[in-house]
Motif scaffolding. Structure first.
Motif, PDB file in Angstrom:
ATOM      1  N   ALA A  96      34.967  39.562  39.260  1.00 13.80           N
ATOM      2  CA  ALA A  96      33.543  39.300  39.481  1.00 13.80           C
ATOM      3  C   ALA A  96      33.050  40.012  40.738  1.00 13.80           C
ATOM      4  N   ARG A  97      33.836  39.962  41.800  1.00 13.17           N
ATOM      5  CA  ARG A  97      33.448  40.636  43.046  1.00 13.17           C
ATOM      6  C   ARG A  97      33.212  42.123  42.801  1.00 13.17           C
ATOM      7  N   ALA A  98      34.150  42.769  42.133  1.00 10.75           N
ATOM      8  CA  ALA A  98      34.009  44.198  41.851  1.00 10.75           C
ATOM      9  C   ALA A  98      32.798  44.462  40.963  1.00 10.75           C
ATOM     10  N   THR A  99      32.570  43.599  40.006  1.00 14.59           N
ATOM     11  CA  THR A  99      31.437  43.765  39.098  1.00 14.59           C
ATOM     12  C   THR A  99      30.108  43.657  39.840  1.00 14.59           C
ATOM     13  N   PHE A 100      29.993  42.659  40.704  1.00 15.27           N
ATOM     14  CA  PHE A 100      28.747  42.509  41.458  1.00 15.27           C
ATOM     15  C   PHE A 100      28.558  43.651  42.455  1.00 15.27           C
ATOM     16  N   ARG A 101      29.621  44.092  43.086  1.00 18.13           N
ATOM     17  CA  ARG A 101      29.503  45.145  44.096  1.00 18.13           C
ATOM     18  C   ARG A 101      29.211  46.518  43.496  1.00 18.13           C
ATOM     19  N   TYR A 102      29.852  46.832  42.379  1.00 19.03           N
ATOM     20  CA  TYR A 102      29.831  48.216  41.913  1.00 19.03           C
ATOM     21  C   TYR A 102      29.040  48.477  40.630  1.00 19.03           C
ATOM     22  N   THR A 103      28.787  47.447  39.836  1.00 16.03           N
ATOM     23  CA  THR A 103      28.073  47.696  38.573  1.00 16.03           C
ATOM     24  C   THR A 103      26.837  46.820  38.437  1.00 16.03           C
ATOM     25  N   GLN A 104      26.372  46.290  39.545  1.00 19.47           N
ATOM     26  CA  GLN A 104      25.179  45.433  39.571  1.00 19.47           C
ATOM     27  C   GLN A 104      25.285  44.269  38.590  1.00 19.47           C
ATOM     28  N   GLY A 105      26.491  43.756  38.440  1.00 19.76           N
ATOM     29  CA  GLY A 105      26.697  42.569  37.628  1.00 19.76           C
ATOM     30  C   GLY A 105      26.954  42.825  36.159  1.00 19.76           C
ATOM     31  N   ALA A 106      27.159  44.059  35.748  1.00 19.01           N
ATOM     32  CA  ALA A 106      27.480  44.363  34.346  1.00 19.01           C
ATOM     33  C   ALA A 106      28.998  44.345  34.173  1.00 19.01           C
ATOM     34  N   ALA A 107      29.483  43.494  33.280  1.00 20.83           N
ATOM     35  CA  ALA A 107      30.924  43.379  33.041  1.00 20.83           C
ATOM     36  C   ALA A 107      31.476  44.718  32.568  1.00 20.83           C
ATOM     37  N   ARG A 108      32.426  45.258  33.304  1.00 17.06           N
ATOM     38  CA  ARG A 108      33.006  46.555  32.962  1.00 17.06           C
ATOM     39  C   ARG A 108      34.526  46.547  32.957  1.00 17.06           C
ATOM     40  N   ARG A 109      35.144  45.558  33.564  1.00 15.56           N
ATOM     41  CA  ARG A 109      36.598  45.528  33.706  1.00 15.56           C
ATOM     42  C   ARG A 109      37.184  44.417  32.853  1.00 15.56           C
ATOM     43  N   ALA A 110      37.790  44.802  31.748  1.00 13.62           N
ATOM     44  CA  ALA A 110      38.383  43.823  30.832  1.00 13.62           C
ATOM     45  C   ALA A 110      39.593  43.157  31.476  1.00 13.62           C
ATOM     46  N   ASP A 111      39.920  41.974  30.993  1.00 15.46           N
ATOM     47  CA  ASP A 111      41.084  41.242  31.493  1.00 15.46           C
ATOM     48  C   ASP A 111      42.370  42.039  31.277  1.00 15.46           C
ATOM     49  N   VAL A 112      42.432  42.717  30.144  1.00 18.62           N
ATOM     50  CA  VAL A 112      43.605  43.524  29.799  1.00 18.62           C
ATOM     51  C   VAL A 112      43.138  44.905  29.357  1.00 18.62           C
ATOM     52  N   ARG A 113      44.003  45.881  29.531  1.00 15.07           N
ATOM     53  CA  ARG A 113      43.672  47.242  29.132  1.00 15.07           C
ATOM     54  C   ARG A 113      43.286  47.258  27.645  1.00 15.07           C
ATOM     55  N   GLY A 114      42.163  47.866  27.363  1.00 15.48           N
ATOM     56  CA  GLY A 114      41.676  47.954  25.994  1.00 15.48           C
ATOM     57  C   GLY A 114      40.968  46.702  25.503  1.00 15.48           C
ATOM     58  N   GLY A 115      40.846  45.690  26.368  1.00 13.96           N
ATOM     59  CA  GLY A 115      40.203  44.437  25.976  1.00 13.96           C
ATOM     60  C   GLY A 115      38.694  44.557  25.892  1.00 13.96           C
ATOM     61  N   SER A 116      38.068  43.531  25.354  1.00 19.10           N
ATOM     62  CA  SER A 116      36.623  43.560  25.178  1.00 19.10           C
ATOM     63  C   SER A 116      35.902  42.484  25.989  1.00 19.10           C
ATOM     64  N   HIS A 117      36.671  41.683  26.732  1.00 19.25           N
ATOM     65  CA  HIS A 117      36.077  40.598  27.509  1.00 19.25           C
ATOM     66  C   HIS A 117      36.590  40.611  28.936  1.00 19.25           C
ATOM     67  N   MET A 118      35.754  40.067  29.813  1.00 17.52           N
ATOM     68  CA  MET A 118      36.097  39.905  31.215  1.00 17.52           C
ATOM     69  C   MET A 118      35.944  38.431  31.568  1.00 17.52           C
ATOM     70  N   THR A 119      36.989  37.841  32.124  1.00 19.62           N
ATOM     71  CA  THR A 119      36.966  36.444  32.533  1.00 19.62           C
ATOM     72  C   THR A 119      36.732  36.384  34.038  1.00 19.62           C
ATOM     73  N   VAL A 120      35.848  35.494  34.457  1.00 20.23           N
ATOM     74  CA  VAL A 120      35.563  35.319  35.881  1.00 20.23           C
ATOM     75  C   VAL A 120      36.203  34.025  36.368  1.00 20.23           C
ATOM     76  N   GLY A 121      36.054  33.714  37.638  1.00 20.16           N
ATOM     77  CA  GLY A 121      36.749  32.586  38.246  1.00 20.16           C
ATOM     78  C   GLY A 121      36.008  31.270  38.255  1.00 20.16           C
ATOM     79  N   TRP A 122      34.963  31.131  37.459  1.00 19.18           N
ATOM     80  CA  TRP A 122      34.264  29.844  37.374  1.00 19.18           C
ATOM     81  C   TRP A 122      34.155  29.456  35.906  1.00 19.18           C
ATOM     82  N   SER A 123      33.858  28.188  35.689  1.00 16.79           N
ATOM     83  CA  SER A 123      33.882  27.633  34.336  1.00 16.79           C
ATOM     84  C   SER A 123      32.645  27.962  33.528  1.00 16.79           C
ATOM     85  N   GLY A 124      32.859  27.990  32.247  1.00 14.51           N
ATOM     86  CA  GLY A 124      31.778  28.141  31.298  1.00 14.51           C
ATOM     87  C   GLY A 124      31.672  26.862  30.485  1.00 14.51           C
ATOM     88  N   PRO A 125      31.053  26.942  29.330  1.00 10.16           N
ATOM     89  CA  PRO A 125      30.955  25.771  28.468  1.00 10.16           C
ATOM     90  C   PRO A 125      32.340  25.241  28.097  1.00 10.16           C
TER      91      PRO A 125
END
Length: 183
Positions: free
Chosen positions: A104-133
């Motif tokens: 999340a830190r890298a996303t906010f700093r470098y991509t203005q909050g657009a998820a760009r770094r997947a959890d795993v190589r080739g993945g389609s999702h990025m998980t952050v450090g706070w809870s969702g539903p």
């Protein structure tokens, strides 16, 4: 020479001050509003810097606590989650969240909050450090805009406060041969 308990405790106090400051930001209108493109750059950098500072302060606390406990300080170990597990295995529950905070830190700093770094190589999702539903960690599809609102910020502050308390509670390692039985 080992760091004294007051130095470790001062590092913990500094981290607590940072989370206390961020708690004063909870409820700020800009935090929970949808961000326009004109505001996105500044707001995302501010949040990225907040997360980065919390991570840095936890890192400093881990170094001071390890030194105080007589354990080697791994100054070159930059991943706070890895450093946490090395020093305080009881806090390993926080590693997945810290890894999400780093993304999340890298996303906010470098991509203005657009998820760009997947959890795993080739993945389609990025998980952050706070809870969702449902209480699981929040996941974003790559390209989706990440938002950290007041509730999430409170959870982030709670995370760092809990980890700091656990690090400070770790008993110092006793050096072998110290005391009357080592004579």
């Amino acid at each position: 020479m080992a760091v004294s308990a007051p130095a470790r405790d001062q590092a913990a106090v500094t981290l607590a001050r940072a989370t206390a400051f961020l708690r004063t930001q909870i409820g700020q209108p800009w935090l929970d509003q949808c961000w326009g493109e004109d505001d996105r750059l500044v707001r995302s950098r501010v949040i990225g810097n907040w997360i980065g500072e919390l991570d840095r302060l936890l890192h400093v606390l881990l170094d001071a606590a390890a030194d105080h406990a007589g354990q080697p300080v791994r100054a070159r170990q930059r991943n706070t989650g890895s450093k946490l597990v090395t020093f305080c295995a009881e806090a390993s529950w926080g590693v997945e969240r810290l890894d999400g905070m780093a993304r999340a830190r890298a996303t906010f700093r470098y991509t203005q909050g657009a998820a760009r770094r997947a959890d795993v190589r080739g993945g389609s999702h990025m998980t952050v450090g706070w809870s969702g539903p449902g209480g699981t960690l929040r996941r974003f599809t790559l390209g989706e805009r990440i938002h950290l609102g007041s509730e999430a910020l409170m959870e982030v502050c709670d995370l760092y406060d809990e980890l700091a308390a656990q690090v400070v509670r770790v008993p110092p390692v006793q050096a072998k041969g110290v005391g009357h039985q080592g004579i």
